[in-house]
Scaffold this motif. Structure first.
Motif, PDB file in Angstrom:
ATOM      1  N   UNK A  48       0.850  -1.180   0.000  1.00 36.50           N
ATOM      2  CA  UNK A  48       0.000   0.000   0.000  1.00 36.50           C
ATOM      3  C   UNK A  48       0.891   1.237   0.000  1.00 36.50           C
ATOM      4  N   UNK A  49       0.576   2.173  -0.869  1.00 38.98           N
ATOM      5  CA  UNK A  49       1.386   3.387  -1.028  1.00 38.98           C
ATOM      6  C   UNK A  49       0.621   4.581  -0.484  1.00 38.98           C
ATOM      7  N   UNK A  50       1.333   5.452   0.208  1.00 34.48           N
ATOM      8  CA  UNK A  50       0.729   6.663   0.753  1.00 34.48           C
ATOM      9  C   UNK A  50       0.313   7.596  -0.387  1.00 34.48           C
ATOM     10  N   UNK A  51      -0.677   8.441  -0.128  1.00 36.45           N
ATOM     11  CA  UNK A  51      -1.164   9.336  -1.196  1.00 36.45           C
ATOM     12  C   UNK A  51      -0.089  10.259  -1.774  1.00 36.45           C
ATOM     13  N   UNK A  52       0.864  10.661  -0.981  1.00 40.82           N
ATOM     14  CA  UNK A  52       1.918  11.541  -1.481  1.00 40.82           C
ATOM     15  C   UNK A  52       2.826  10.865  -2.501  1.00 40.82           C
ATOM     16  N   UNK A  53       3.045   9.582  -2.363  1.00 43.25           N
ATOM     17  CA  UNK A  53       3.927   8.849  -3.282  1.00 43.25           C
ATOM     18  C   UNK A  53       3.156   8.201  -4.421  1.00 43.25           C
ATOM     19  N   UNK A  54       1.848   8.231  -4.327  1.00 44.53           N
ATOM     20  CA  UNK A  54       1.014   7.552  -5.322  1.00 44.53           C
ATOM     21  C   UNK A  54       1.175   8.157  -6.715  1.00 44.53           C
ATOM     22  N   UNK A  55       1.112   9.466  -6.814  1.00 40.42           N
ATOM     23  CA  UNK A  55       1.220  10.130  -8.117  1.00 40.42           C
ATOM     24  C   UNK A  55       2.595   9.905  -8.738  1.00 40.42           C
ATOM     25  N   UNK A  56       3.616   9.960  -7.922  1.00 38.33           N
ATOM     26  CA  UNK A  56       4.966   9.723  -8.411  1.00 38.33           C
ATOM     27  C   UNK A  56       5.117   8.304  -8.948  1.00 38.33           C
ATOM     28  N   UNK A  57       4.521   7.336  -8.275  1.00 35.78           N
ATOM     29  CA  UNK A  57       4.576   5.951  -8.734  1.00 35.78           C
ATOM     30  C   UNK A  57       3.846   5.778 -10.061  1.00 35.78           C
ATOM     31  N   UNK A  58       2.702   6.438 -10.202  1.00 34.29           N
ATOM     32  CA  UNK A  58       1.935   6.312 -11.431  1.00 34.29           C
ATOM     33  C   UNK A  58       2.676   6.892 -12.633  1.00 34.29           C
ATOM     34  N   UNK A  59       3.573   7.822 -12.387  1.00 32.12           N
ATOM     35  CA  UNK A  59       4.390   8.375 -13.465  1.00 32.12           C
ATOM     36  C   UNK A  59       5.649   7.558 -13.707  1.00 32.12           C
ATOM     37  N   UNK A  60       5.807   6.438 -13.014  1.00 29.10           N
ATOM     38  CA  UNK A  60       6.903   5.527 -13.301  1.00 29.10           C
ATOM     39  C   UNK A  60       8.111   5.644 -12.403  1.00 29.10           C
TER      40      UNK A  60
END
Length: 165
Positions: free
Chosen positions: A98-110
């Protein structure tokens, strides 16, 4: 549209077993009917037998797709999972992150996920283990780029850097 050969079935099930383990049997023997895997144009489709029998009346060159695409075989006969298989694999996943909301967007961008971006992780998850990545709201995360066939969700945990900073 044809059934998979023994070699294709073995390669595909080995790949899926990295993520769901012994729960593989639950994909085939479902309470709502019998489902099977069929190969069409190097893509593996997960389809109910009822729909498969109806599609037998359509010629192979006119058939575009059938059921849910689970993945494809490359020219070197390796199996690559597609994002469309996520809805079927996520409920049975052995290892979850499970990823925190702050790191979620960064992960989705690769980008990689740092230790500070992890919310939870299942116990006994070893390095290079196949995992399914969730947001903190228990939603499986996927890449937004549709032309990018490699999934951002079903990945090896080496993408998660356990060093802080």
């Amino acid at each position: 549209m044809r059934p998979l050969t023994e070699e294709e079935t073995r390669v595909m099930f080995e790949k899926i077993a990295k993520y769901i383990g012994e729960n593989l049997q639950l994909l085939v023997d479902r309470p709502d009917g019998t489902y099977c895997f069929r190969l069409h144009n190097d893509r593996v489709y997960y389809v109910s037998e009822k729909i498969m029998k109806l599609a037998a009346n359509i010629s192979g060159d006119k058939l575009v797709s059938l059921g849910t695409c689970f993945g494809k075989f490359t020219k070197t006969h390796k199996f690559r999972l597609h994002v469309t298989a996520l809805d079927y694999l996520a409920p049975y996943a052995k290892y979850k992150v499970w990823i925190k909301p702050g790191a979620e967007q960064s992960f989705l961008y690769g980008n990689h996920v740092l230790k500070s971006g992890l919310g939870r992780i299942t116990e006994n998850t070893s390095q290079y283990q196949g995992v399914v990545v969730y947001s903190m709201a228990d939603i499986p995360l996927v890449s937004r780029d549709g032309s990018y066939y490699r999934t951002q969700v079903l990945f090896y945990s080496r993408r998660i850097c356990f060093q802080s900073g």
